[in-house]
Design an enzyme around this catalytic site. Structure first.
Site, PDB file in Angstrom:
ATOM      1  N   GLU A   1     -18.056   2.953   0.055  1.00 15.50           N
ATOM      2  CA  GLU A   1     -18.328   2.354   1.228  1.00 15.50           C
ATOM      3  C   GLU A   1     -19.668   1.890   1.316  1.00 15.50           C
ATOM      4  O   GLU A   1     -20.174   0.921   1.779  1.00 15.50           O
ATOM      5  CB  GLU A   1     -17.956   3.188   2.385  1.00 15.50           C
ATOM      6  CG  GLU A   1     -18.701   4.209   2.993  1.00 15.50           C
ATOM      7  CD  GLU A   1     -18.471   5.056   4.235  1.00 15.50           C
ATOM      8  OE1 GLU A   1     -18.467   4.373   5.246  1.00 15.50           O
ATOM      9  OE2 GLU A   1     -18.154   6.095   4.216  1.00 15.50           O
TER      10      GLU A   1
ATOM     11  N   CYS B   1     -13.460   8.186 -26.922  1.00 17.92           N
ATOM     12  CA  CYS B   1     -13.423   8.130 -25.429  1.00 17.92           C
ATOM     13  C   CYS B   1     -12.199   8.907 -24.962  1.00 17.92           C
ATOM     14  O   CYS B   1     -12.532   9.680 -23.751  1.00 17.92           O
ATOM     15  CB  CYS B   1     -13.276   6.602 -24.675  1.00 17.92           C
ATOM     16  SG  CYS B   1     -12.566   5.438 -25.958  1.00 17.92           S
TER      17      CYS B   1
ATOM     18  N   TYR C   1     -25.816   6.679 -24.307  1.00 19.53           N
ATOM     19  CA  TYR C   1     -24.799   7.345 -23.448  1.00 19.53           C
ATOM     20  C   TYR C   1     -23.870   8.424 -24.162  1.00 19.53           C
ATOM     21  O   TYR C   1     -23.416   9.461 -23.544  1.00 19.53           O
ATOM     22  CB  TYR C   1     -23.773   5.963 -22.957  1.00 19.53           C
ATOM     23  CG  TYR C   1     -22.813   5.498 -23.986  1.00 19.53           C
ATOM     24  CD1 TYR C   1     -21.460   6.160 -24.170  1.00 19.53           C
ATOM     25  CD2 TYR C   1     -23.278   4.528 -25.159  1.00 19.53           C
ATOM     26  CE1 TYR C   1     -20.624   5.647 -25.232  1.00 19.53           C
ATOM     27  CE2 TYR C   1     -22.285   4.296 -26.060  1.00 19.53           C
ATOM     28  CZ  TYR C   1     -21.042   4.600 -26.262  1.00 19.53           C
ATOM     29  OH  TYR C   1     -20.377   4.214 -27.255  1.00 19.53           O
TER      30      TYR C   1
ATOM     31  N   LYS D   1     -13.280  12.664 -25.753  1.00 22.37           N
ATOM     32  CA  LYS D   1     -14.280  12.921 -24.756  1.00 22.37           C
ATOM     33  C   LYS D   1     -13.818  13.062 -23.421  1.00 22.37           C
ATOM     34  O   LYS D   1     -14.539  13.977 -22.517  1.00 22.37           O
ATOM     35  CB  LYS D   1     -15.230  11.692 -24.929  1.00 22.37           C
ATOM     36  CG  LYS D   1     -16.448  11.797 -24.130  1.00 22.37           C
ATOM     37  CD  LYS D   1     -17.271  10.706 -23.950  1.00 22.37           C
ATOM     38  CE  LYS D   1     -16.278   9.675 -23.267  1.00 22.37           C
ATOM     39  NZ  LYS D   1     -17.001   8.188 -23.104  1.00 22.37           N
TER      40      LYS D   1
ATOM     41  N   HIS E   1     -13.525   4.601   4.829  1.00 23.73           N
ATOM     42  CA  HIS E   1     -14.507   5.594   5.163  1.00 23.73           C
ATOM     43  C   HIS E   1     -13.458   6.968   5.128  1.00 23.73           C
ATOM     44  O   HIS E   1     -12.253   6.928   5.740  1.00 23.73           O
ATOM     45  CB  HIS E   1     -14.951   5.330   6.579  1.00 23.73           C
ATOM     46  CG  HIS E   1     -16.004   6.726   7.078  1.00 23.73           C
ATOM     47  ND1 HIS E   1     -17.288   6.730   6.626  1.00 23.73           N
ATOM     48  CD2 HIS E   1     -15.510   7.493   8.036  1.00 23.73           C
ATOM     49  CE1 HIS E   1     -17.464   7.887   7.212  1.00 23.73           C
ATOM     50  NE2 HIS E   1     -16.857   8.385   7.859  1.00 23.73           N
TER      51      HIS E   1
ATOM     52  N   CYS F   1     -11.777   5.465 -30.653  1.00 18.43           N
ATOM     53  CA  CYS F   1     -11.775   6.015 -29.340  1.00 18.43           C
ATOM     54  C   CYS F   1     -10.654   7.027 -29.233  1.00 18.43           C
ATOM     55  O   CYS F   1     -10.905   7.949 -28.277  1.00 18.43           O
ATOM     56  CB  CYS F   1     -11.313   4.575 -28.596  1.00 18.43           C
ATOM     57  SG  CYS F   1     -11.032   4.877 -26.701  1.00 18.43           S
TER      58      CYS F   1
ATOM     59  N   GLU G   1     -23.751  12.372 -22.490  1.00 20.05           N
ATOM     60  CA  GLU G   1     -22.333  12.573 -22.225  1.00 20.05           C
ATOM     61  C   GLU G   1     -22.235  14.174 -22.800  1.00 20.05           C
ATOM     62  O   GLU G   1     -21.348  14.815 -22.267  1.00 20.05           O
ATOM     63  CB  GLU G   1     -21.161  11.606 -22.684  1.00 20.05           C
ATOM     64  CG  GLU G   1     -21.125  10.202 -21.845  1.00 20.05           C
ATOM     65  CD  GLU G   1     -20.258   9.291 -22.383  1.00 20.05           C
ATOM     66  OE1 GLU G   1     -19.764   8.556 -21.527  1.00 20.05           O
ATOM     67  OE2 GLU G   1     -19.789   9.524 -23.690  1.00 20.05           O
TER      68      GLU G   1
END
Length: 488
Positions: A456, A49, A184, A52, A451, A44, A188
């Site tokens: 939302e 991660c 993934y 990345k 909002h 990681c 990515e």
């Protein structure tokens, strides 16, 4: 007369799960040693991660600069790959140092070397960088060695392709890149390279990427990648061979055809557990059919006093998952919490594709198989984020945000939330908490929306909002710029 072991806990692997478990054990008063042959932080921090996300951030800035003319800004900017690589690598090195200081601060002994099991479940053999060995005795041993990227067979594949690890060693942005894979990591890296200026081709063995995700995710990402300019080669059967001449590579496909004049070929075709050096058979540790270490719900292996967490054993290959598993194990072993174990249910996941993805729970197809089609109700929404409201283009040409709520039972308990679009990565955590608490569609409806935000939509779907209810009237999606402040 028996002698006391050197340590209460010896951890093999200095990645996220191993370090988290070691530090939690030390906090409970255990005497701990951690064995690691490489940089602290594991995949990681070093080749996963963290770096990345740095590259994803750079790619996102490139996209913002591309859009700036729509907000009244003029000018241009040039991207310097070597600059961000230098900054990124320095940041990773700082993290390596932080991990080491954290170990020191927790009173944990760091042992440099490669650890393996022996015939004694309470012993670990460490092979040092100079070739010498040391035996450590422990009441408990944790295997947390993680995984590594694997390459498919094929002439020239190993010689002329790089893995996701190799991506972070690239000294310059490839002008033309081929990314092989449908998971993934593949989408990515393809998205980052395209956004930063590479001509990218994504090679799929089958028809579509992210096949295990809900169809609204995989289909929307597929169309968005193509809209961004990524070429997708489908049903190729994978790569047959790679040749190189004059610094350029040719990728030949199993189903025929090839991609020529390629600067970099990145294989993102899967990962395997890093178990080869652990001497598992001698240590009495069994493997699951997947090739990973077999563990029970409490991270225990088939060998007494030997445990495992993280990618070396788990089907949920996520850093926070390894950390949680490691900490729960330490709580059970050293803090008297006999019931401490990690839950692998309802784990929120983010894919840093372009656009990003956030998902938790099961897909629509899985829900119908589990609960029966008659007991499942699905809510959908597709719209253009307000970011694109001022763009001078037709609605159908704007990037799409897509959302789906999958509910089950008469009370419509939410069993799946799937989002793709700008902001999906940052909005998922709160909805993950709601699902862990058993939220229903009525609970989502009762929450007043924030909002104007993309999130939302998840609390204003049909029948209250603009989304499409599978069994209800089909309401045309609206442009996010035109959504009224309140729909309740």
């Amino acid at each position: 007369m028996s002698t006391s072991p050197d340590y209460d806990y010896v951890v093999l692997g200095g990645g996220s799960g191993g370090i988290a478990s070691a530090r939690r054990a030390a906090a409970h008063g255990a005497k701990v040693a951690l064995v690691e042959k490489g940089a602290l932080g594991g995949t990681c921090v070093n080749v996963g991660c963290v770096p990345k996300k740095v590259m994803w951030n750079a790619a996102h800035i490139s996209e913002v600069l591309h859009d700036m003319k729509n907000f009244g800004f003029t000018g241009s900017a040039e991207f310097d790959w070597s600059f961000i690589k230098k900054r990124r690598d320095a940041y990773v090195q700082r993290l390596n140092g932080i991990y080491r200081r954290n170990l020191d601060g927790s009173g944990i002994t760091e042992v440099q070397g490669l650890g393996s099991l022996t015939g004694n479940p309470n012993e670990v053999l460490v092979t040092k960088p100079d070739g010498s060995t040391e035996t450590l005795s422990a009441k408990n041993v944790l295997l947390a060695t993680g995984g590594y990227p694997s390459f498919p067979p094929g002439d020239g594949v190993a010689e002329h392709a790089i893995s996701s690890d190799g991506f972070f060693e690239l000294e310059e942005l490839p002008k033309k890149a081929v990314v092989v894979g449908a998971g993934y990591i593949a989408v990515e890296l393809a998205g980052v390279l395209q956004a930063l200026g590479s001509d990218v081709t994504l090679v799929l063995r089958k028809n579509i990427a992210l096949r295990e995700f809900d169809e609204i995710i995989s289909s929307t990402l597929d169309s968005e990648m193509q809209r961004n300019g990524i070429k997708i080669l489908r049903d190729t059967g994978g790569v047959a061979s790679i040749s190189a001449e004059g610094g350029k590579k040719t990728v030949n496909l199993q189903a025929g055809g090839s991609v020529t004049d390629v600067d970099a070929v990145i294989m993102a075709t899967g990962r395997k557990p890093l178990t080869g050096s652990l001497n598992l058979e001698e240590g009495g540790v069994s493997l699951a059919p997947s090739g990973k270490i077999a563990v029970d719900d409490y991270s225990a292996t088939s060998s007494p006093s030997v445990f495992a967490v993280g990618d070396v054993c788990s089907n949920v290959e996520l850093t926070p998952m390894a950390i949680a598993a490691g900490r729960r194990l330490a709580d059970r072993l050293f803090n008297g919490d006999a019931d401490a174990k990690v839950s692998y249910d309802l784990v929120p996941t983010v894919v840093f594709s372009h656009p990003p993805i956030g998902t938790i729970g099961i897909t629509e197809a899985q829900a119908k198989e589990k609960y029966g089609e008659a007991n499942v109700k699905v809510y959908r929404s597709k719209f253009a984020n307000l970011w694109y409201g001022v763009f001078d283009m037709a609605f159908e040409d704007k990037p799409v945000t897509a959302m789906k709520l999958v509910t089950a039972g008469p009370n419509e308990q939410v069993v799946g939330v799937h989002v793709i679009g700008m902001g999906a990565d940052e909005m998922m955590q709160g909805f993950g908490v709601a699902m862990k608490m058993g939220a229903t569609k009525a609970d989502f409806d009762s929450c007043v929306a924030i909002h104007p935000t993309a999130s939302e939509e998840l609390v204003t779907m049909a029948p209250w909002g603009q989304g499409v209810q599978e069994s209800g009237a089909k309401v045309p999606p609206l442009n996010g710029a035109d959504v009224v402040p309140s729909k309740l």
